[in-house]
Design a protein around this motif. Structure first.
Motif, PDB file in Angstrom:
ATOM      1  N   LYS A 102       0.825  -1.206   0.000  1.00 41.94           N
ATOM      2  CA  LYS A 102       0.000   0.000   0.000  1.00 41.94           C
ATOM      3  C   LYS A 102       0.861   1.259   0.000  1.00 41.94           C
ATOM      4  CE  LYS A 102      -3.868  -2.129   2.517  1.00 41.94           C
ATOM      5  NZ  LYS A 102      -4.650  -2.117   3.796  1.00 41.94           N
ATOM      6  N   LEU A 103       1.945   1.240   0.766  1.00 46.15           N
ATOM      7  CA  LEU A 103       2.795   2.422   0.860  1.00 46.15           C
ATOM      8  C   LEU A 103       3.625   2.616  -0.407  1.00 46.15           C
ATOM      9  CD1 LEU A 103       3.938   2.246   4.590  1.00 46.15           C
ATOM     10  CD2 LEU A 103       1.944   3.370   3.582  1.00 46.15           C
ATOM     11  N   MET A 104       4.074   1.514  -1.002  1.00 43.09           N
ATOM     12  CA  MET A 104       4.790   1.630  -2.275  1.00 43.09           C
ATOM     13  C   MET A 104       3.864   2.154  -3.365  1.00 43.09           C
ATOM     14  SD  MET A 104       7.962   0.712  -1.656  1.00 43.09           S
ATOM     15  CE  MET A 104       8.706   0.223  -3.226  1.00 43.09           C
ATOM     16  N   ALA A 105       2.626   1.688  -3.370  1.00 46.93           N
ATOM     17  CA  ALA A 105       1.656   2.159  -4.360  1.00 46.93           C
ATOM     18  C   ALA A 105       1.334   3.634  -4.154  1.00 46.93           C
ATOM     19  CB  ALA A 105       0.374   1.331  -4.273  1.00 46.93           C
ATOM     20  N   ALA A 106       1.451   4.111  -2.923  1.00 48.68           N
ATOM     21  CA  ALA A 106       1.184   5.521  -2.622  1.00 48.68           C
ATOM     22  C   ALA A 106       2.326   6.430  -3.051  1.00 48.68           C
ATOM     23  CB  ALA A 106       0.908   5.693  -1.136  1.00 48.68           C
ATOM     24  N   GLY A 107       3.483   5.853  -3.377  1.00 55.04           N
ATOM     25  CA  GLY A 107       4.583   6.663  -3.880  1.00 55.04           C
ATOM     26  C   GLY A 107       5.907   6.519  -3.165  1.00 55.04           C
ATOM     27  N   ALA A 108       5.972   5.668  -2.135  1.00 59.62           N
ATOM     28  CA  ALA A 108       7.251   5.453  -1.453  1.00 59.62           C
ATOM     29  C   ALA A 108       8.205   4.676  -2.344  1.00 59.62           C
ATOM     30  CB  ALA A 108       7.032   4.691  -0.149  1.00 59.62           C
ATOM     31  N   SER A 109       9.500   4.939  -2.180  1.00 61.86           N
ATOM     32  CA  SER A 109      10.521   4.151  -2.856  1.00 61.86           C
ATOM     33  C   SER A 109      11.157   3.144  -1.914  1.00 61.86           C
ATOM     34  CB  SER A 109      11.611   5.073  -3.427  1.00 61.86           C
ATOM     35  OG  SER A 109      11.081   5.894  -4.437  1.00 61.86           O
ATOM     36  N   MET A 110      10.803   3.220  -0.639  1.00 57.80           N
ATOM     37  CA  MET A 110      11.347   2.326   0.383  1.00 57.80           C
ATOM     38  C   MET A 110      10.457   2.426   1.607  1.00 57.80           C
ATOM     39  SD  MET A 110      15.181   2.483   2.090  1.00 57.80           S
ATOM     40  CE  MET A 110      16.025   1.532   0.815  1.00 57.80           C
ATOM     41  N   VAL A 111      10.342   1.340   2.371  1.00 59.06           N
ATOM     42  CA  VAL A 111       9.618   1.388   3.638  1.00 59.06           C
ATOM     43  C   VAL A 111      10.605   1.228   4.790  1.00 59.06           C
ATOM     44  CG1 VAL A 111       7.463   0.534   2.639  1.00 59.06           C
ATOM     45  CG2 VAL A 111       9.090  -1.092   3.656  1.00 59.06           C
TER      46      VAL A 111
END
Length: 264
Positions: A102-111
């Motif tokens: 979900k966070l990668m789909a939101a635009g993050a390049s890393m968690v």
């Protein structure tokens, strides 16, 4: 300017060039920071404290982080964007995979995940599924109730060795960055020299590969308190852009953090 990537951050470590980072939560500040050539922006679960007014980060949800990640991504052309995995969003590898997606789909390049060697299976699983991971050890704010408050970690030899072991285990599992928070400067220096990946410090002295601060702390407008390891750059400059510029300059030169922002 070329986009900042994991590879370019690693090259900075190898070239002994300091990495600069701040938290960000919206498009406007992200654009301001990006224009000043910050290397990395973190959508931190610190938003629970500085935006939502809570006493800790535990109320923050994946949806909160995803919302702010989308906003920050819209303001960024160059900086590397990381997103925090909130409390209990990675309690099992399976939940980590779902929430990281979900966070990668939101635009993050890393968690970013808080915790030590217990996360090895989760980190390996995320990396195998093409999700880059940043570790976070030392003072991990999601464990504030275990620690009994926001306290410096690693001051005795047993604690220090545990933090070193966790750092090594996480690197072996596949993390590509490490945030090291509120540990003695000598311990941070030892970990930074031991790992081949970049180590970003916050309250960890001047010898890490880079520094990160919560933007509200750096600007002196945090709702709750000002940590010892931070510095009010807005008070020093009287201008938002000049404040960010001075922070970046002082991190790169090694002038920040000074001894008064560090722990022994």
């Amino acid at each position: 300017m070329k986009k900042v990537t994991v590879s370019s951050l690693l090259k900075k470590k190898q070239a002994a060039e300091k990495i600069t980072a701040l938290t960000a939560y919206d498009a406007s500040f992200a654009r301001l920071f990006d224009d000043e050539h910050i290397d990395a922006l973190l959508i931190g679960d610190s938003l629970g404290m500085v935006l939502q007014g809570d006493d800790d980060t535990l109320q923050v949800t994946v949806d909160d982080i995803a919302y702010h990640t989308r906003a920050v991504r819209r303001g960024v052309d160059r900086a590397f964007v990381l997103a925090d995995m909130p409390f209990m969003s990675y309690a099992t590898p399976e939940s980590a995979y779902t929430n990281a997606a979900k966070l990668m789909a939101a635009g993050a390049s890393m968690v970013k995940l808080e915790g030590g060697s217990w996360l090895q299976e989760t980190v390996r699983g995320l990396v195998d599924r093409s999700v880059p991971v940043c570790g976070h050890i030392g003072l991990t704010p999601q464990a504030v109730h275990v620690f009994g408050g926001f306290k410096v970690q690693g001051r005795n030899s047993e604690q220090a060795q545990k933090i070193i072991d966790d750092a090594v285990a996480l690197e072996k599992s596949g993390i590509q960055l490490l945030v090291l928070e509120c540990v003695p400067s000598a311990l941070a220096k030892a970990i930074t020299e031991k790992l081949s990946i970049p180590v970003i410090g916050i309250g960890a002295g001047k010898d890490t590969d880079g520094q990160i601060l919560v933007m509200h702390d750096m600007l002196g407008v945090s709702a709750n308190y000002m940590p010892k390891f931070s510095k009010n750059y807005l008070a020093e400059t009287g201008d938002l852009r000049k404040a960010v510029r001075l922070y970046i300059e002082q991190v790169k030169s090694g002038a920040f953090p000074a001894a008064e922002h560090s722990f022994e």
